[in-house]
Design a protein around this motif. Structure first.
Motif, PDB file in Angstrom:
ATOM      1  N   VAL A 134       0.861  -1.188   0.000  1.00  0.00           N
ATOM      2  CA  VAL A 134       0.000   0.000   0.000  1.00  0.00           C
ATOM      3  C   VAL A 134       0.895   1.236   0.000  1.00  0.00           C
ATOM      4  CG1 VAL A 134      -1.911   1.215   1.107  1.00  0.00           C
ATOM      5  CG2 VAL A 134      -1.682  -1.258   1.396  1.00  0.00           C
ATOM      6  N   ILE A 176      -2.871   3.789  -2.883  1.00  0.00           N
ATOM      7  CA  ILE A 176      -2.871   2.768  -3.936  1.00  0.00           C
ATOM      8  C   ILE A 176      -2.420   1.452  -3.332  1.00  0.00           C
ATOM      9  CG2 ILE A 176      -1.953   2.090  -6.189  1.00  0.00           C
ATOM     10  CD1 ILE A 176      -1.487   5.038  -6.791  1.00  0.00           C
ATOM     11  N   HIS A 212      -5.771  -0.907  -6.704  1.00  0.00           N
ATOM     12  CA  HIS A 212      -6.962  -0.296  -6.111  1.00  0.00           C
ATOM     13  C   HIS A 212      -6.567   1.048  -5.513  1.00  0.00           C
ATOM     14  CE1 HIS A 212      -9.047  -4.125  -6.637  1.00  0.00           C
ATOM     15  NE2 HIS A 212      -7.925  -4.685  -6.228  1.00  0.00           N
ATOM     16  N   ALA A 213      -7.327   2.105  -5.848  1.00  0.00           N
ATOM     17  CA  ALA A 213      -6.925   3.454  -5.466  1.00  0.00           C
ATOM     18  C   ALA A 213      -8.070   4.231  -4.832  1.00  0.00           C
ATOM     19  CB  ALA A 213      -6.416   4.213  -6.688  1.00  0.00           C
ATOM     20  N   PHE A 214      -7.684   5.124  -3.910  1.00  0.00           N
ATOM     21  CA  PHE A 214      -8.601   6.115  -3.332  1.00  0.00           C
ATOM     22  C   PHE A 214      -7.847   7.438  -3.223  1.00  0.00           C
ATOM     23  CE2 PHE A 214     -10.035   8.754   0.106  1.00  0.00           C
ATOM     24  CZ  PHE A 214     -11.398   8.800  -0.099  1.00  0.00           C
ATOM     25  N   GLU A 243     -10.436   7.715  -6.605  1.00  0.00           N
ATOM     26  CA  GLU A 243     -10.235   7.156  -7.939  1.00  0.00           C
ATOM     27  C   GLU A 243      -9.725   8.196  -8.919  1.00  0.00           C
ATOM     28  OE1 GLU A 243     -13.694   5.129  -9.261  1.00  0.00           O
ATOM     29  OE2 GLU A 243     -13.619   3.611  -7.675  1.00  0.00           O
ATOM     30  N   GLN A 265      -9.244  -0.407   3.814  1.00  0.00           N
ATOM     31  CA  GLN A 265     -10.197  -0.768   2.756  1.00  0.00           C
ATOM     32  C   GLN A 265      -9.484  -1.132   1.468  1.00  0.00           C
ATOM     33  OE1 GLN A 265     -12.651   2.726   2.595  1.00  0.00           O
ATOM     34  NE2 GLN A 265     -13.800   2.199   4.460  1.00  0.00           N
ATOM     35  N   GLN A 266      -8.477  -0.358   1.108  1.00  0.00           N
ATOM     36  CA  GLN A 266      -7.756  -0.648  -0.132  1.00  0.00           C
ATOM     37  C   GLN A 266      -6.934  -1.929  -0.001  1.00  0.00           C
ATOM     38  OE1 GLN A 266      -8.748   1.209  -2.700  1.00  0.00           O
ATOM     39  NE2 GLN A 266      -9.949   2.179  -1.068  1.00  0.00           N
ATOM     40  N   ARG A 300      -9.331  -4.782  -0.374  1.00  0.00           N
ATOM     41  CA  ARG A 300      -9.711  -4.940  -1.781  1.00  0.00           C
ATOM     42  C   ARG A 300      -8.606  -5.652  -2.552  1.00  0.00           C
ATOM     43  NH1 ARG A 300     -11.188   0.579  -4.470  1.00  0.00           N
ATOM     44  NH2 ARG A 300     -11.758  -0.830  -6.184  1.00  0.00           N
TER      45      ARG A 300
END
Length: 315
Positions: free
Chosen positions: A7, A14, A28-30, A32, A54-55, A58
């Motif tokens: 991460v 990411i 997986h990104a926040f 997006e 959370q990422q 995922r």
């Protein structure tokens, strides 16, 4: 097969699953959108921990045999604690490894969590992706701030972005508040504070015009100053740790003029045994960053197994 999760926190969070040093896609990104650059700064610590968790979850998907979770973030990191983070100030003092481990454990992921500086993570990712885990890698990351990463990891602070490269009392643009730092000259945030009427992209574009206007001359002086600051940072590393290869990455690596940088560096490094250095610009690839965070976590677990001393936090 060794399965780890990497991460990375920079402008976004990411995460990705890494199997035998190969990053699985998609990442997986926040958030997006890459345009929402202030999203992480606006989150409080608990909210940011939840986003990281959370990422990571995922990225894990249906894999239940994850051996470690690695997190790379900007700041001074020691024993899983963020001691200083000028670009994510809400994390200062956060026991992030412990907090994240508890959050993941509540969701059934009990793998140990390891936290490293993001620049060190990038260096580890480059070493792994180039098959040079037995070599020394040094990398400068040019982004919102300035990161200096080194692999293999070694005891020390290694906050190279805060290297003092000028004695000018007016140079106080660094996010940490320090005077004369390389980040206060080269960092994206610092450049925006310096040129309140221009974006960094406009400054470099104006300098390239080569016109005799006061505006172009002002921008050209700064572009030269910017390259001298980077040369000074590299020269300091050479004089302390020896010559070798230096990688340059980050979204602002687009501003680097290698010919200008080499000229200033040549002026600063004159001892012939230290002149065997090379410079290489590489794309700022999020997969390499994720790989580096995962490799650092994997090595932390191996170290713990061999010594009985855990550098990663076990939930």
């Amino acid at each position: 097969m060794a399965k780890t999760i990497g991460v990375v926190l920079s402008e976004r969070v990411i995460a990705g699953l890494v199997i035998d040093h190969r990053v699985e896609t998609p990442l997986h990104a926040f958030p997006e959108s890459v345009d929402d650059e202030s999203a992480l700064v606006e989150l409080h610590t608990d909210g940011l921990i939840k986003v990281i968790a959370q990422q990571a979850l995922r990225a894990r998907g249906n894999n239940r045999d994850v051996s470690a979770v690695g997190v790379a973030l900007p700041g001074l990191i020691r024993n899983g604690v963020v001691e200083e983070a000028p670009n994510l100030p809400q994390l200062k003092g956060a026991r992030i490894a412990e907090l994240l481990s508890a959050e993941l454990r509540a969701e059934g992921l009990t793998a140990p969590v390891n936290v490293v500086n993001d620049a060190d993570g990038m260096a580890a990712g480059l070493a792994a992706s180039h098959g040079k885990l037995d070599s020394m890698i040094r990398v400068w990351t040019l982004g919102v701030g300035i990161g200096f990463g080194r692999y293999p990891f070694a005891p020390g602070v290694w906050e190279g972005g805060h290297t003092c490269v000028t004695l000018d009392e007016k140079e106080t643009f660094c996010g940490c508040g320090g005077r004369g730092h390389i980040e206060g000259i080269m960092g994206h945030r610092a450049m925006r504070l310096r040129f309140l009427d221009m974006e960094p992209e406009e400054v470099f574009a104006e300098a390239r015009k080569g016109s005799a206007s006061p505006e172009s001359e002002r921008c050209l002086r700064f572009v030269r100053f910017w390259h001298k600051a980077l040369a000074a940072g590299i020269a300091s590393s050479i004089h302390m740790s020896g010559s070798g290869k230096f990688y340059l990455t980050g979204f602002n690596v687009r501003f680097v003029d290698l010919a200008m940088l080499r000229e200033y560096l040549h002026q600063m490094v004159k001892m012939s045994p230290l002149q065997g250095y090379t410079l290489q610009i590489i794309e700022d690839n999020p997969q390499v960053r994720v790989l580096g965070a995962a490799v650092a976590a994997e090595q932390s677990v191996v170290y713990a197994q061999n010594t009985g001393l855990f550098t990663a936090f076990k939930g």
